[in-house]
Scaffold this active site. Structure first.
Site, mmCIF file in Angstrom:
data_model
loop_
_atom_site.group_PDB
_atom_site.id
_atom_site.type_symbol
_atom_site.label_atom_id
_atom_site.label_comp_id
_atom_site.label_asym_id
_atom_site.label_seq_id
_atom_site.Cartn_x
_atom_site.Cartn_y
_atom_site.Cartn_z
ATOM 1 N N LYS A 22 0.833 -1.213 0.000
ATOM 2 C CA LYS A 22 0.000 0.000 0.000
ATOM 3 C C LYS A 22 0.867 1.263 0.000
ATOM 4 C CE LYS A 22 -1.722 1.505 4.120
ATOM 5 N NZ LYS A 22 -1.439 2.914 4.421
ATOM 6 N N ASN A 23 1.862 1.290 0.905
ATOM 7 C CA ASN A 23 2.606 2.537 1.080
ATOM 8 C C ASN A 23 3.643 2.784 -0.022
ATOM 9 O OD1 ASN A 23 1.053 3.028 3.270
ATOM 10 N ND2 ASN A 23 2.612 2.508 4.800
ATOM 11 N N CYS A 116 -4.394 12.541 13.238
ATOM 12 C CA CYS A 116 -5.197 11.316 13.160
ATOM 13 C C CYS A 116 -5.023 10.546 14.456
ATOM 14 C CB CYS A 116 -4.827 10.489 11.935
ATOM 15 S SG CYS A 116 -3.234 9.736 12.024
ATOM 16 N N ARG A 121 0.277 14.498 13.150
ATOM 17 C CA ARG A 121 1.132 14.159 12.005
ATOM 18 C C ARG A 121 1.383 15.432 11.204
ATOM 19 N NH1 ARG A 121 -0.937 8.628 9.403
ATOM 20 N NH2 ARG A 121 1.083 8.707 8.378
ATOM 21 N N ASP A 307 4.744 0.580 12.204
ATOM 22 C CA ASP A 307 3.530 -0.056 11.677
ATOM 23 C C ASP A 307 3.383 -1.514 12.110
ATOM 24 O OD1 ASP A 307 2.857 2.292 10.474
ATOM 25 O OD2 ASP A 307 3.526 1.725 8.468
ATOM 26 N N ARG A 399 -8.653 -0.515 4.626
ATOM 27 C CA ARG A 399 -7.723 0.465 4.049
ATOM 28 C C ARG A 399 -6.370 -0.176 3.738
ATOM 29 N NH1 ARG A 399 -6.053 4.547 7.704
ATOM 30 N NH2 ARG A 399 -4.691 4.910 5.960
HETATM 31 N N1 EPU Z 1 6.904 14.195 10.938
HETATM 32 C C1 EPU Z 1 7.055 15.518 11.256
HETATM 33 N N2 EPU Z 1 6.897 16.429 10.243
HETATM 34 C C2 EPU Z 1 6.614 16.072 8.959
HETATM 35 C C3 EPU Z 1 6.468 14.721 8.650
HETATM 36 C C4 EPU Z 1 6.617 13.801 9.666
HETATM 37 O O1 EPU Z 1 7.316 15.855 12.397
HETATM 38 O O2 EPU Z 1 6.515 16.962 8.107
HETATM 39 C C5 EPU Z 1 7.049 13.193 11.980
HETATM 40 C C6 EPU Z 1 5.811 12.332 12.176
HETATM 41 O O3 EPU Z 1 4.869 12.956 13.009
HETATM 42 C C7 EPU Z 1 6.396 11.075 12.775
HETATM 43 C C8 EPU Z 1 7.738 10.948 12.042
HETATM 44 O O4 EPU Z 1 8.046 12.272 11.561
HETATM 45 O O5 EPU Z 1 6.651 11.286 14.134
HETATM 46 C C9 EPU Z 1 7.752 9.995 10.877
HETATM 47 O O6 EPU Z 1 6.611 10.220 10.030
HETATM 48 P P1 EPU Z 1 6.672 9.999 8.465
HETATM 49 O O7 EPU Z 1 6.598 11.304 7.780
HETATM 50 O O8 EPU Z 1 7.790 9.097 8.120
HETATM 51 O O9 EPU Z 1 5.271 9.255 8.221
HETATM 52 P P2 EPU Z 1 4.468 9.324 6.877
HETATM 53 O O10 EPU Z 1 5.413 9.404 5.765
HETATM 54 O O11 EPU Z 1 3.390 10.324 6.973
HETATM 55 C C10 EPU Z 1 4.479 6.748 6.404
HETATM 56 C C11 EPU Z 1 3.474 5.646 6.311
HETATM 57 C C12 EPU Z 1 2.915 5.345 7.694
HETATM 58 C C13 EPU Z 1 4.074 4.968 8.620
HETATM 59 C C14 EPU Z 1 5.125 6.088 8.629
HETATM 60 C C15 EPU Z 1 6.354 5.752 9.444
HETATM 61 C C16 EPU Z 1 2.578 5.961 4.105
HETATM 62 C C17 EPU Z 1 1.407 6.254 3.256
HETATM 63 N N3 EPU Z 1 2.400 6.041 5.431
HETATM 64 O O12 EPU Z 1 3.780 7.879 6.893
HETATM 65 O O13 EPU Z 1 2.064 4.215 7.530
HETATM 66 O O14 EPU Z 1 3.602 4.757 9.920
HETATM 67 O O15 EPU Z 1 5.543 6.374 7.282
HETATM 68 O O16 EPU Z 1 6.979 4.632 8.937
HETATM 69 O O17 EPU Z 1 3.626 5.639 3.592
HETATM 70 C C18 EPU Z 1 0.218 2.842 7.959
HETATM 71 O O18 EPU Z 1 0.447 2.283 6.870
HETATM 72 O O19 EPU Z 1 -0.601 2.397 8.801
HETATM 73 C C19 EPU Z 1 0.916 4.082 8.282
HETATM 74 C C20 EPU Z 1 0.494 4.929 9.207
#
Ligand code: EPU
Length: 421
Positions: A22-23, A116, A121, A307, A399
């Protein structure tokens, strides 16, 4: 609304085939916006998040056709650049259209994804990266409004309080493919999904080096063309079935799975006493002896994935002894604790650490799914619990887990879906 009903206590045995990640699919579908040509993406799982992303693409005026797990995307002539609240609010990953739109159209308006249930986030790292490339960004009426005359390559440190960011790395990498000059992303996320996106971009004609390491170097090109790509297997789905084998004392052959994407989870499960073997195109996971409690800390890849945290906790609830799970990516991602405790688990939360005292048995109960991975944790708990567990609000599971009940049924679980009364 549907619920999932599980009669626990059955050992899972047999084989399961893992679906596309998915991701990885979500940013790869967004990346098709970078070209005018047709792209073909294979191994797309039938998930609600995928339908949402396809709706977002169609909403921009992109032609999308789906045949089973293959999606053909024809962006030629698309001109819209607004991702509206109605679509974005159901899926935070929609933020990954921001980079490609900005790079290709020089403008983008994407509804702010908001927080969320797994905690706040923020998107500051995305904004920092795109600003460094020369975009002008502002937040107005709940939308990120982005404009750029042109994007210019630069040297960016892409980190925040919790380390690297997966989707921010994706966004900046995609934007940089069509920027003028060279972009270097330091502290880039190394997750396999980022590597798969980079592989797709390279097939489109992008010049990218270093993906899979904390330093990604992108040399901007004038134009990208369409490409064909088959998405990697879902490592979190894989890990969830590894835990299903462990918690039910089973023996599962997991096909179309990559052990190298789950090295931290495999390490912890082996330490706990599970047998994990790499087989051609898959992994065999077999319960051979009583499992020991094991402490884990979630970290960016190749560390233990956040995850998998909730699902690993379910296993630890029935493992004799005390284990500590520390969440370093989303320190509030613990909503599943109260539901697991409803099933007889003994878990105490101390800041970002969950202290789990293993119990002999869980007992089936009605529980509420709060987010995707927490839902999977409740299903795992239901598989081992005595009696019947009703997991409510399973739209979260839809999802991210393709054909969950069919796959579990085939492995010998007693599980079915019912309409909520
Ligand atoms: N963060 C910030 N600022 C930002 C972006 C992130 O502070 O601008 C923080 C987040 O709050 C978190 C950390 O950095 O504490 C890491 O977040 P990241 O940005 O890596 O998460 P994401 O890219 O939004 C993806 C996956 C998530 C998974 C995370 C961490 C997708 C679509 N989602 O999210 O997947 O938990 O990386 O590995 O790729 C799931 O599939 O259930 C899911 C939540």
């Amino acid at each position: 609304m549907d619920k999932l009903v599980i009669e626990g206590g059955r050992r899972l045995d047999g084989s399961v085939t893992i679906s596309g990640a998915k991701n990885a699919c979500l940013p790869i579908l967004a990346a098709t916006l970078l070209s005018d040509d047709k792209s073909v993406i294979r191994n797309i799982p039938a998930l609600r998040d995928m339908s949402t992303m396809l709706k977002i693409l169609k909403n921009f005026g992109v032609r999308v056709q789906q045949y089973g797990d293959v999606v053909k995307v024809e962006p030629k002539g698309y001109s819209k650049y607004v991702a509206p609240y109605e679509l974005v609010s159901t899926m935070r990953a929609s933020i990954c259209v921001l980079g490609p739109l900005l790079s290709k159209q020089k403008k983008a308006e994407v509804s702010f994804p908001g927080g969320c249930v797994i905690g706040p986030r923020p998107i500051d790292i995305h904004l920092k990266g795109l600003t460094a490339l020369g975009a002008k960004l502002k937040i107005e009426k709940g939308y990120i409004i982005a404009r750029a005359k042109f994007l210019k390559g630069t040297h960016i440190y892409l980190g925040g309080h919790f380390g690297s960011s997966v989707l921010a790395t994706d966004n900046v990498m995609m934007a940089a493919t069509l920027a003028k000059g060279v972009t270097i992303i330091e502290n880039a996320a190394c997750e396999p999904e980022v590597v798969d996106l980079a592989a797709f971009l390279v097939k489109m004609g992008a010049k990218i080096k270093g993906h899979g390491t904390p330093r990604i170097i992108i040399e901007g090109v004038k134009k990208l063309h369409g490409a064909e790509h088959s998405v990697i297997p879902d490592r979190i789905e894989t890990g969830t079935y590894m835990l299903a084998a462990a918690i039910t004392k089973g023996d599962i052959m997991i096909k179309n799975a990559k052990l190298e994407h789950l090295i931290a989870l495999a390490d912890k499960l082996t330490e706990s006493g599970l047998s994990i073997k790499k087989v051609p195109n898959g992994i065999r996971v077999k319960y051979i002896k009583k499992l020991k409690p094991t402490d884990v800390t979630t970290l960016p890849f190749p560390g233990f994935p956040t995850d998998m945290q909730a699902q690993f906790m379910s296993l630890m609830t029935v493992t004799n002894g005390i284990s500590v799970i520390t969440e370093k990516i989303y320190p509030e991602r613990f909503i599943h604790i109260s539901e697991l405790n409803r099933m007889g688990a003994n878990i105490l939360l101390e800041g970002p650490c969950a202290i789990i005292k293993g119990v002999k048995n869980l007992s089936g109960a009605p529980v509420m799914a709060s987010d995707l991975r927490a839902s999977a944790a409740l299903v795992l708990a239901g598989l081992v619990a005595e009696g019947r567990t009703d997991v409510h609000r399973i739209y979260h599971l839809d999802r991210g887990y393709e054909n969950l009940e069919e796959k579990l049924l085939k492995l010998g679980a007693k599980v079915w879906r019912e309409k909520e009364k």
